[in-house]
Enzyme design. Sequence first.
Site, short mmCIF file in Angstrom:
data_model
loop_
_atom_site.label_atom_id
_atom_site.label_comp_id
_atom_site.label_asym_id
_atom_site.label_seq_id
_atom_site.Cartn_x
_atom_site.Cartn_y
_atom_site.Cartn_z
N THR A 69 1.84 1.08 -3.08
CA THR A 69 2.76 1.63 -4.08
C THR A 69 3.98 2.28 -3.46
OG1 THR A 69 0.96 2.01 -5.65
CG2 THR A 69 2.94 3.33 -5.95
N SER A 88 -3.21 -2.30 -1.62
CA SER A 88 -4.25 -1.62 -0.86
C SER A 88 -5.59 -2.32 -0.92
CB SER A 88 -4.39 -0.17 -1.34
OG SER A 88 -4.59 -0.13 -2.74
N THR A 125 -2.84 3.61 -2.12
CA THR A 125 -3.77 4.73 -2.23
C THR A 125 -5.20 4.31 -2.57
OG1 THR A 125 -3.19 5.07 -4.55
CG2 THR A 125 -1.95 6.32 -2.90
N ASP A 126 -5.40 3.13 -3.12
CA ASP A 126 -6.75 2.76 -3.56
C ASP A 126 -7.75 2.80 -2.42
OD1 ASP A 126 -5.68 2.40 -6.04
OD2 ASP A 126 -5.83 0.21 -6.06
#
Length: 345
Positions: A12, A61, A93-94
């Site tokens: 992101t 991610s 971020t996942d």
Amino acid sequence: MSRLHVIALGGTIAATNSGTDSASGVTPSVSASEIAAAAGLDTLPGGAPEVTFDQVAQVGSGSITLGMLDAVVASARQARTDGARGVVLTQGTDTLADSAFVLALINDSGLPIIATGAMRNPTLPGADGPANVRAAALTALDPSLAGLPSLLVFADEIHSPLTVTKAHTTSVAAFASPAAGPLGWVSEDRVILQHMPATLPGTLTVPEAGGTESVEETSEPIPPRVALVSVGFDDDLAYLAGLPAAGYAGAVIAGVGGGHVSTRAIDAVAALAEKMPVVLASRTGAGAVLERTYGYPGAEIDLLSRGLIPAKMLDADRARLLLILALRAGVPAEKLPEVFAAFRG
């Protein structure tokens, strides 16, 4: 002048619209140098660091691989040879907490790798990527953290890779450490620590071979497959019998509560443990798996007596990653309990 190395994997923080149709969504396309430029690193206290860059990958991610993290470590090794004092890793971020934990185990570069990202992409008002990168850079260059393998910095909080988790799908304060709280925070361009991170029990190093060029997922060797099995209410886990034929080399059972399964699942779990390493964790996400409290069928004493390996303080996700790394490193089955015992807390 200090030197900082910035490695980017996409996510992101690097995602923008690829065309004029906003309905098509954003995709990773912003480079490592562009991400760093937005963070105002030239105004850091003590003078602008010399910043070098490495675009290892440009993916979402969910597509980050162990091979990409191997390349991150290789890049950090070279950066240390070139005089860098710290590394900032940007990605989606996942899987940010997963990457931080893996790097805590494989990073033998001698430089701290500080993982960060963003919840709001650069096209949105209030994009948080620049502030997160700045806080990560300050952490990476802080002399009190020199030599640590990895940390996760997000929303001005500094988290241990042993405890941090993504706790919200969209909040800009998406990361938390439920078991311990953050190690500290960044305020007024200063790193403030209230706890020092625990010393990790050892490093499962990656091979020296391999460059730091952009990594193509399809070119990587496949690491050992380890299944993550979350035990559901009244679940007999009959599908475990198919894991060996599907090519799995190990499994982690995320049991209910302290690490328990239904009496109807005992035979399936025990049969699997006779064929491959099986680690027992808890699906709760915080606290150590029990080992000697409950003696009824399907509880932890019963399961451990059948050959399962206790995950100690690791949650199920981290236990899976540790088992993958241990199997990849060639740790024999009889030594695996010792690997997990190092995380007794």
